[in-house]
Design an enzyme around this catalytic site. Sequence first.
Site, PDB file in Angstrom:
ATOM      1  N   SER A 253      -4.462   5.697   2.823  1.00  0.00           N
ATOM      2  CA  SER A 253      -3.110   5.366   3.259  1.00  0.00           C
ATOM      3  C   SER A 253      -2.181   5.891   2.187  1.00  0.00           C
ATOM      4  CB  SER A 253      -2.952   3.854   3.376  1.00  0.00           C
ATOM      5  OG  SER A 253      -2.984   3.296   2.078  1.00  0.00           O
ATOM      6  N   LYS A 254      -0.920   5.934   2.508  1.00  0.00           N
ATOM      7  CA  LYS A 254       0.049   6.450   1.540  1.00  0.00           C
ATOM      8  C   LYS A 254      -0.121   5.750   0.193  1.00  0.00           C
ATOM      9  CE  LYS A 254       3.037   9.376   3.362  1.00  0.00           C
ATOM     10  NZ  LYS A 254       4.184  10.171   3.288  1.00  0.00           N
TER      11      LYS A 254
END
Length: 474
Positions: A253-254
């Site tokens: 994920s980011k």
Amino acid sequence: MEKVRTRFAPSPTGYMHVGNLRTAIFEYLIAKHNDGDFVLRIEDTDQTRKVDGAIDFIYDTLSLCNIKIDEGPNNKGKYGPYIQSERLPLYKKYAEELVEKGCAYYCFCTEERLEKLRKEAEEKKIAFLYDGHCKNLTKEEIDEKIKNGEKYVIRQKMPKEGVSEYTDLVYGKISVENKLLEDQILLKSDGYPTYNFANVIDDHLMNITHVIRGNEYIMSTPKYNLLYDAFGWDKPTYIHVSMVLGEDGQKLSKRNGDASFMDLYNDGYLPEAIVNYLVMLGWSPDTNEEIFSMEKLIKLFDPKRISKSPSVFDIKKLNWINAHYIKKLDLDDLLKITVPHLKEAYNLEDKSEEWIKELVSIYQDHISYGKEIVEVTDLFFKDKIKLNDECKEFMEADGIGNTIDVFYKEIENINEWTVENINNAIMNTKEKAGVKGKMLYMPIRIKVSGQMHGPELPDTIHLLGKDVVLNRLK
Ligand code: GLU
């Protein structure tokens, strides 16, 4: 033999996760290995996630990666439209056909009723499955409700007994008890299909032979197969691929450093290297080689060698592969991925084009990605260099002061500032100070650059310029 056709089916979110790109690469390789077609289909049935310009973004990404689309929204093809929101009448027609066949039904349950059921399931700590409330409505009841303008969805009617099975090319036999399959929604009340329905209709109508997708769909595939059976259609070959995890073992994920393709590209990673890296993430060839061109991958790719276990996105490995590709770049291409970063980080106004070219070229073998040029060259742009403990300790060795003094005089006496003369100055120092090897080069390198490693010393000194070098030696 039937022509192999694969498809990449992204949602137009304006973002290309490396895991999605890897799926696209696998799909492309399987198609091309078999002289088949690679289709791009845009899955925009969730209109809330749609982003303007996302289709161009997908085209740009694939084109940078040298993935050629045979059919898609911007290409001609026999099976269009290739954007799901332009295919709504088709989904409606097929959903109604399923109702006719007794394999699907209209459902008028309100959001409130469903919410209540969901809550009850939650309280009992059981998985929520729609209870089939509308399954047995009569034709009259249905017509009446529709006439009254009641909103409806169309749901798939699942068998309640037995087991559904299929064979995945990577994971082998997958079976699910039918009682666990929900009467899932096929057509939403806004007339849009769900992914669960559209993927089947489109894969069939577009003659897709191999469905390659993330393994989050592995347990839903039996539901899709029931749809194929209801229509009497042939099923595709399924190839589910494992997730790409971050180094912390969590889904990328980011937050845990998920680099999207564009982030990597903008940091000066080369698309060929990214493709090379991603393909090895969860797939291995039958050789020990690690560097592959697209051509070679097409020749070699065997989906049976895709791994079942999740793979970890390892930036160090990507850096290693990217560095390999960077070493092979010609200067112009190297400048393209480095100079914009230098410009952003430093004031280059008083630097000549020649100087910048020389700087970039001496660092070609010392960077793993374009943007790294900024950190490795900071010694050229700062007034004062600070030595770390390792450097300081080295500089305390006996005789180093003398070496530096001798070298200072040699540099001072240079009239024409060339790499050759600088090299001569080092050689003279060797003789006059009576030192060689590490005891000759290291003190000079540390004094002028503040570092223990770097490109060839005469090149570095040449680029620093005489004044700066004398100043630092003082
Ligand atoms: N639109 C789906 C996704 O992005 C595609 C899955 C598939 O390839 O079937 O997850």
